[in-house]
Design an enzyme around this catalytic site. Structure first.
Site, PDB file in Angstrom:
ATOM      1  N   ASN A   1       8.643   5.147  -1.945  1.00  0.00           N
ATOM      2  CA  ASN A   1       9.853   5.121  -2.492  1.00  0.00           C
ATOM      3  C   ASN A   1      10.830   4.989  -1.640  1.00  0.00           C
ATOM      4  OD1 ASN A   1       8.656   5.889  -5.201  1.00  0.00           O
ATOM      5  ND2 ASN A   1       8.557   8.048  -4.528  1.00  0.00           N
TER       6      ASN A   1
ATOM      7  N   HIS B   1       7.128   7.210   3.997  1.00  0.00           N
ATOM      8  CA  HIS B   1       5.664   7.693   3.792  1.00  0.00           C
ATOM      9  C   HIS B   1       5.122   6.798   2.685  1.00  0.00           C
ATOM     10  CE1 HIS B   1       8.990   9.951   1.298  1.00  0.00           C
ATOM     11  NE2 HIS B   1       8.051  10.000   0.566  1.00  0.00           N
TER      12      HIS B   1
END
Ligand code: AMP
Length: 126
Positions: A97, A110
């Site tokens: 995201n 991440h």
């Protein structure tokens, strides 16, 4: 300097605090380049986050500023963790995201690893 107008790296973000050992985590893998740990709010039977140890907010940030060794370390670790978790044969999903439209909540780059059940097609509804 931030990339693409994103805020500069915030040392108080939760993953920075996990990397400093200030907040506990359920580690599944760690090496020189990354830390991988179970997501605190799992969205699938297996839901693990892989984060680089370096301070990167976005994919642009990571892909332009990280060293080749850091980038290789991150990519290799994601593959290794998925294998370690037994996801290679049944399959799994990787997700990152990024930014506001991407729904990024934690401003430390991440990759999510989801697995453990059939995950359906593509993007989940908001
Ligand atoms: P996102 O930034 O949208 O990719 O999502 C950040 C993810 O971090 C979410 O799935 C959260 O459940 C997860 N998360 C937030 N705090 C923690 C924590 N302390 N330990 C593990 N996972 C966390």
């Amino acid at each position: 300097m931030p990339v693409s107008g994103l805020a500069p790296y915030d040392d108080a973000n939760i993953f920075a605090r996990i990397l400093r050992g200030e907040i506990p985590n359920r580690t599944v893998y760690e090496d020189e380049w990354v830390l991988a740990f179970h997501d605190i709010n799992p969205q699938a039977p297996t839901h693990v986050l892989v984060i680089p140890k370096g301070k990167y907010v976005s994919f642009a940030d990571f892909s332009t500023k990280a060293s080749e060794a850091e980038i290789a370390g991150m990519i290799r670790a994601v593959g290794k963790v998925a294998q370690m978790l037994g996801l290679e044969e049944p399959g799994y999903r990787l997700l990152a995201n990024l930014g506001e439209h991407g729904g990024q909540e934690v401003p430390h780059f991440h990759v999510h690893i989801f697995g453990g059940r059939p995950l359906g097609r593509m993007v989940m509804p908001a």
